[in-house]
Scaffold this motif. Structure first.
Motif: not given
Length: 144
Positions: A84, A88, A91, A123, A128, A130-131, A134
């Protein structure tokens, strides 16, 4: 010889999921062969594979040692995090993989399982995460 089984298992899973390429695994096996006086044939097979996924998957299954599923899982999460961070756009693939792992009950704990199931749904719904994804991988993962 050191127990490389957990790393081999993590690379196996990550290769199946498309999160690593064959060259990365070949580089790892080459490194193992440099430090081991008498490396297992599985390392030689992987090193000579030319990055062929079928050969690598078979060789990784033959790496000797005892599997610690928790350690293997942490390494898989670490490989997911690295993927990732490199790109990105993966993801969604990682969220799918985490969802599959949760369905297989390959989870650290109940809270992690709930998060692993939620990432894919959020998703696919246009969210979103992604943060959050991660952060989850940093918390539960371990670099190789």
């Amino acid at each position: 010889m050191k127990n490389y089984r957990n790393i081999a298992g993590a690379y196996h899973r990550a290769l199946e999921l498309g999160l690593v390429d064959g060259e990365e695994i070949v580089a790892w096996t080459d490194g193992v062969m440099e430090v081991e006086d008498d490396p297992a044939m599985a390392f030689i097979d992987a090193s000579c594979s030319g990055g062929d996924h079928v050969v690598l998957l078979a060789a990784l299954q033959e790496v000797p040692g005892e599997v610690d599923e928790g350690a293997r899982r942490r390494l898989v999460f670490g490989l997911m995090l690295a993927a990732v961070e490199r790109n990105a756009d993966v993801a969604a693939s990682v969220a799918d993989a985490l969802h599959s792992m949760a369905l297989d009950k390959d989870v650290p704990d109940a809270d992690a399982e709930a998060a692993m199931l939620r990432f894919k749904d959020e998703l696919s719904g246009g969210g979103d995460v992604r943060s959050e994804l991660t952060e989850f991988l940093r918390k539960h993962g371990e670099a190789i």
